[in-house]
Design a protein around this motif. Structure first.
Motif, PDB file in Angstrom:
ATOM      1  N   PHE A 264       0.801  -1.217   0.000  1.00 38.98           N
ATOM      2  CA  PHE A 264       0.000   0.000   0.000  1.00 38.98           C
ATOM      3  C   PHE A 264       0.836   1.271   0.000  1.00 38.98           C
ATOM      4  N   TRP A 265       1.652   1.462   1.038  1.00 38.29           N
ATOM      5  CA  TRP A 265       2.357   2.742   1.161  1.00 38.29           C
ATOM      6  C   TRP A 265       3.411   2.931   0.070  1.00 38.29           C
ATOM      7  N   ASN A 266       4.081   1.883  -0.316  1.00 36.44           N
ATOM      8  CA  ASN A 266       5.059   1.993  -1.408  1.00 36.44           C
ATOM      9  C   ASN A 266       4.368   2.400  -2.708  1.00 36.44           C
ATOM     10  N   THR A 267       3.180   1.846  -2.918  1.00 31.75           N
ATOM     11  CA  THR A 267       2.419   2.170  -4.127  1.00 31.75           C
ATOM     12  C   THR A 267       1.949   3.618  -4.099  1.00 31.75           C
ATOM     13  N   VAL A 268       1.420   4.038  -2.952  1.00 34.63           N
ATOM     14  CA  VAL A 268       0.961   5.425  -2.811  1.00 34.63           C
ATOM     15  C   VAL A 268       2.119   6.395  -3.040  1.00 34.63           C
ATOM     16  N   LYS A 269       3.243   6.109  -2.427  1.00 34.16           N
ATOM     17  CA  LYS A 269       4.417   6.973  -2.566  1.00 34.16           C
ATOM     18  C   LYS A 269       4.879   7.059  -4.014  1.00 34.16           C
ATOM     19  N   ASP A 270       4.929   5.918  -4.685  1.00 32.68           N
ATOM     20  CA  ASP A 270       5.411   5.887  -6.068  1.00 32.68           C
ATOM     21  C   ASP A 270       4.496   6.685  -6.988  1.00 32.68           C
ATOM     22  N   VAL A 271       3.191   6.492  -6.847  1.00 34.72           N
ATOM     23  CA  VAL A 271       2.245   7.220  -7.695  1.00 34.72           C
ATOM     24  C   VAL A 271       2.281   8.711  -7.382  1.00 34.72           C
ATOM     25  N   PHE A 272       2.314   9.062  -6.102  1.00 32.49           N
ATOM     26  CA  PHE A 272       2.320  10.475  -5.719  1.00 32.49           C
ATOM     27  C   PHE A 272       3.548  11.201  -6.270  1.00 32.49           C
ATOM     28  N   LEU A 273       4.691  10.517  -6.254  1.00 36.66           N
ATOM     29  CA  LEU A 273       5.932  11.158  -6.707  1.00 36.66           C
ATOM     30  C   LEU A 273       6.137  11.062  -8.218  1.00 36.66           C
ATOM     31  N   ASN A 274       5.667   9.973  -8.826  1.00 38.88           N
ATOM     32  CA  ASN A 274       6.058   9.706 -10.210  1.00 38.88           C
ATOM     33  C   ASN A 274       4.903   9.496 -11.172  1.00 38.88           C
ATOM     34  N   SER A 275       3.654   9.567 -10.688  1.00 38.59           N
ATOM     35  CA  SER A 275       2.505   9.228 -11.515  1.00 38.59           C
ATOM     36  C   SER A 275       2.596   7.752 -11.905  1.00 38.59           C
ATOM     37  N   GLY A 276       2.067   7.368 -13.055  1.00 44.24           N
ATOM     38  CA  GLY A 276       2.059   5.959 -13.413  1.00 44.24           C
ATOM     39  C   GLY A 276       2.097   5.750 -14.907  1.00 44.24           C
ATOM     40  N   GLN A 277       1.827   4.522 -15.305  1.00 42.65           N
ATOM     41  CA  GLN A 277       1.944   4.120 -16.705  1.00 42.65           C
ATOM     42  C   GLN A 277       1.066   4.977 -17.613  1.00 42.65           C
ATOM     43  N   HIS A 278       1.645   5.410 -18.722  1.00 39.67           N
ATOM     44  CA  HIS A 278       0.966   6.177 -19.775  1.00 39.67           C
ATOM     45  C   HIS A 278       0.641   7.613 -19.380  1.00 39.67           C
ATOM     46  N   ALA A 279       0.964   8.008 -18.158  1.00 42.05           N
ATOM     47  CA  ALA A 279       0.633   9.369 -17.708  1.00 42.05           C
ATOM     48  C   ALA A 279       1.846  10.026 -17.074  1.00 42.05           C
ATOM     49  N   ARG A 280       2.967   9.948 -17.750  1.00 40.20           N
ATOM     50  CA  ARG A 280       4.205  10.508 -17.200  1.00 40.20           C
ATOM     51  C   ARG A 280       4.112  12.035 -17.126  1.00 40.20           C
ATOM     52  N   SER A 281       4.245  12.568 -15.916  1.00 44.12           N
ATOM     53  CA  SER A 281       4.073  14.012 -15.725  1.00 44.12           C
ATOM     54  C   SER A 281       5.346  14.729 -15.286  1.00 44.12           C
ATOM     55  N   TYR A 282       6.337  13.989 -14.802  1.00 37.06           N
ATOM     56  CA  TYR A 282       7.615  14.575 -14.376  1.00 37.06           C
ATOM     57  C   TYR A 282       7.393  15.773 -13.450  1.00 37.06           C
ATOM     58  N   HIS A 283       6.542  15.547 -12.474  1.00 36.22           N
ATOM     59  CA  HIS A 283       6.154  16.617 -11.554  1.00 36.22           C
ATOM     60  C   HIS A 283       6.889  16.551 -10.219  1.00 36.22           C
ATOM     61  N   LYS A 284       7.728  15.554 -10.026  1.00 40.77           N
ATOM     62  CA  LYS A 284       8.319  15.292  -8.716  1.00 40.77           C
ATOM     63  C   LYS A 284       8.980  16.534  -8.118  1.00 40.77           C
ATOM     64  N   GLN A 285       9.727  17.288  -8.958  1.00 38.67           N
ATOM     65  CA  GLN A 285      10.429  18.469  -8.450  1.00 38.67           C
ATOM     66  C   GLN A 285       9.493  19.637  -8.145  1.00 38.67           C
ATOM     67  N   LEU A 286       8.222  19.510  -8.514  1.00 38.79           N
ATOM     68  CA  LEU A 286       7.261  20.579  -8.203  1.00 38.79           C
ATOM     69  C   LEU A 286       6.638  20.414  -6.817  1.00 38.79           C
ATOM     70  N   ILE A 287       6.726  19.214  -6.266  1.00 37.28           N
ATOM     71  CA  ILE A 287       5.997  18.922  -5.028  1.00 37.28           C
ATOM     72  C   ILE A 287       6.500  19.771  -3.866  1.00 37.28           C
ATOM     73  N   PHE A 288       7.818  19.849  -3.671  1.00 38.66           N
ATOM     74  CA  PHE A 288       8.345  20.625  -2.546  1.00 38.66           C
ATOM     75  C   PHE A 288       8.005  22.109  -2.666  1.00 38.66           C
ATOM     76  N   PRO A 289       8.211  22.762  -3.841  1.00 37.28           N
ATOM     77  CA  PRO A 289       7.796  24.163  -3.955  1.00 37.28           C
ATOM     78  C   PRO A 289       6.304  24.363  -3.682  1.00 37.28           C
ATOM     79  N   ILE A 290       5.477  23.423  -4.136  1.00 36.07           N
ATOM     80  CA  ILE A 290       4.037  23.531  -3.890  1.00 36.07           C
ATOM     81  C   ILE A 290       3.742  23.477  -2.392  1.00 36.07           C
TER      82      ILE A 290
END
Length: 591
Positions: A264-290
């Motif tokens: 559960f938590w590993n999956t939540v963390k991975d999706v929150f930081l990296n999104s998932g298959q077919h929906a690559r958003s490369y948003h990880k570096q935006l999370i801390f500023p947000i």
């Protein structure tokens, strides 16, 4: 003193220029951005490169084969898997079908991509503009979002999320009503209900419930919701017949799909930081500023105006929603939920409701744009000479935040791939180009060598992707489909039964997923992209040739030489490759 005055004058001038730029309609720069992005395709033409897996080797077939038989009124597409039901080849974006009827496949795909690109850019720009009134933030978010390596074959399922959100915003504000309703219909015809349409409708429904409770009778919002629902029902009427009336022309192979639980938590963390298959958003570096901007605004809560508090709560709601999407994904992958799905049948057995994460590419860039705009406006511009009040300083901060994000987006974008291809070629990049993958010249050589009408026989592949042959016009007994008859899967399994016993991982891949119905084997497993540089040799293959013949298969396309070809019951007809083709094909006739 003169130096300080000069410095102050320069700063004031720079700040005024930035404020002036922020007031300009920067959306017109879409022409420049689009020209830069699409120029490589006009230089390379069919030498261009795109993501192949799940795009050029699957979903594009739903357009090509459907367009090929458009207007014939047939229920079965005869080319693939011995004949597949037309409902199993439902294109993600039905409005793009005419392109594949009118234009060559490559240019139809490019036009589809161009429409999606413009919709992504324009949707994000006007959505951010509506939320922030900042043209600078609008153009920044629009460029980042439109350059993401999303799949054009999915239409506006991901790329059009800001566009439909903009339409909803306009309907909520009772402005541009006709235009917004037209955008709603456009989105419905260019997106998939089962990919993101259900997510859009469910969020829209919640919005309607909230305003209903508040006794706000917004007829425009209600009309838009009903209109989008009607479009989806019209386009997906086969699915609704199956859901409501239980009517289905066949039992799908997806009934045997096995869902697996994930931590559960590993999956939540991975999706929150990296999104998932077919929906690559490369948003990880935006999370801390947000998070930093959210915390800063929260500390100033008492000083915020009523409008400021409303904006802050809206931004906070956005962050909580994005976090909730990751949590929801994790819940959907927990053991109890997975066990329930495996125990059900039909639609609920295989429907991926967790695909809310497909909203991430739009969601994260919208969230960042809104929060940064709030921070931008929070300090009174030019209220004193402190540097943090300067628009120029804020632009610098914006650039510093976006540099790592833009680096990731750039290096994974189609633009970067194709510029790299222009400069270096496949020999260095390792990319498989469009013309190399589909290898039209190679397919023509093999068609000529066989010398028969392609609809008079069937072929099968070994270690080779089936899509190039299907695009050319060959008829195959194998293929990649996410919805074909379970009965056919069982028939095909008889062919590869002994080979599956040699490789447990491959057996599970076929038995518990099965969307790739290929000649899997003990030697190369489920590999299907083995090109001419692989130099594959097969020994002691144990295919059930009688089961193969029962499916009317007469020819085998192999990526490598079959040493026991004669014992297997096949006759070697020759080896084929061309300079540009990715494939080298050993042609065998089944005797």
């Amino acid at each position: 003193m003169d130096g300080e005055k000069t410095k102050g004058a320069v700063v004031d001038t720079l700040n005024r220029i930035i404020l002036k730029i922020d007031s300009l309609p920067l959306w017109c720069f879409v022409v420049v951005v689009a020209a830069i992005n699409f120029l490589p395709y006009f230089i390379l033409k069919e030498g261009s490169v795109f993501e192949i897996i799940d795009q050029l080797d699957e979903d594009i077939l739903s357009y090509v084969l459907t367009a090929r038989h458009w207007g014939e009124g047939i229920q079965t597409m005869p080319e693939m898997l011995g004949g597949i039901n037309a409902s199993g080849l439902q294109p993600a974006a039905i409005l793009f079908l005419p392109l594949y009827k009118i234009f060559p496949t490559f240019w139809a795909f490019i036009i589809q991509y161009a429409v999606c690109f413009l919709a992504a850019f324009g949707g994000m720009y006007f959505c951010v503009r509506e939320l922030t009134e900042s043209n600078i933030m609008s153009i920044v978010a629009a460029v980042c979002f439109s350059m993401l390596p999303l799949y054009p074959v999915y239409g506006l399922s991901i790329m059009g999320i800001p566009l439909i959100f903009y339409a909803v915003l306009c309907l909520a504000k009772r402005k541009n009503m006709v235009w917004s309703l037209m955008l709603t219909v456009f989105f419905g015809l260019t997106s998939s209900l089962v990919y993101t349409g259900y997510a859009v409708l469910s969020i829209w429904a919640v919005f309607l419930i909230v305003i209903f409770v508040r006794k706000d009778r917004n007829k425009g919002l209600t009309a838009g919701f009903l209109l989008l629902t009607a479009v989806y029902i019209m386009v997906n009427y086969h699915l609704f017949l199956e859901l409501i009336l239980g009517e289905s022309l066949y039992t799908s192979h997806r009934e045997e799909m096995v869902n697996y639980a994930m931590p559960f938590w590993n999956t939540v963390k991975d999706v929150f930081l990296n999104s998932g298959q077919h929906a690559r958003s490369y948003h990880k570096q935006l999370i801390f500023p947000i998070i930093l901007m959210m915390a800063g605004e929260g500390c100033c809560w008492k000083k915020l105006s009523a409008k400021g508090r409303k904006e802050y709560l809206g931004a906070l709601g956005g962050v909580l929603f994005l976090a909730g999407v990751a949590v929801f994904y994790g819940v959907c992958k927990t053991a109890p939920v997975v066990a329930w799905k495996n125990s059900t049948t039909s639609f609920f057995h295989y429907f991926q409701i967790e695909r809310y994460y497909w909203l991430y590419p739009a969601g994260w860039y919208l969230e960042f744009a809104v929060l940064f705009s709030i921070w931008w406006r929070r300090i009174t511009i030019l209220s004193d000479r402190k540097f943090w009040n300067w628009p120029a300083f804020k632009v610098i901060v914006l650039a510093l935040i976006l540099i790592p994000v833009w680096k990731n987006v750039k290096e994974n974008s189609y633009l970067y791939m194709n510029v790299n291809q222009i400069n270096n070629g496949s020999g260095i990049t390792g990319y498989i180009s469009w013309e190399s993958f589909y290898a039209e010249d190679l397919m023509e050589e093999i068609e000529t060598a066989i010398g028969r009408d392609m609809d008079s026989y069937r072929i099968v592949h070994l270690g080779i992707n089936t899509t190039p042959a299907l695009i050319h016009g060959f008829y195959t007994i194998d293929g990649y489909s996410t919805n074909y008859p379970l009965e056919y899967k069982h028939k095909f399994r008889q062919i590869i039964e002994k080979e599956l016993e040699k490789n447990e991982q491959t057996r599970l891949y076929f038995d518990e997923w099965g969307s790739r119905c290929y000649l899997f084997n003990g030697a190369t497993g489920n590999a299907h992209m083995l090109g001419k540089r692989e130099h594959i040799v097969y020994e002691n293959l144990e295919f059930n040739m009688e089961a193969l013949k029962e499916l009317n298969c007469e020819y085998l396309f192999s990526c490598g030489e079959i040493l026991n070809a004669e014992e297997l019951g096949t006759e070697f007809l020759g080896y084929f490759e061309t300079e540009k083709s990715y494939w080298g094909i050993f042609l065998y006739k089944i005797t």
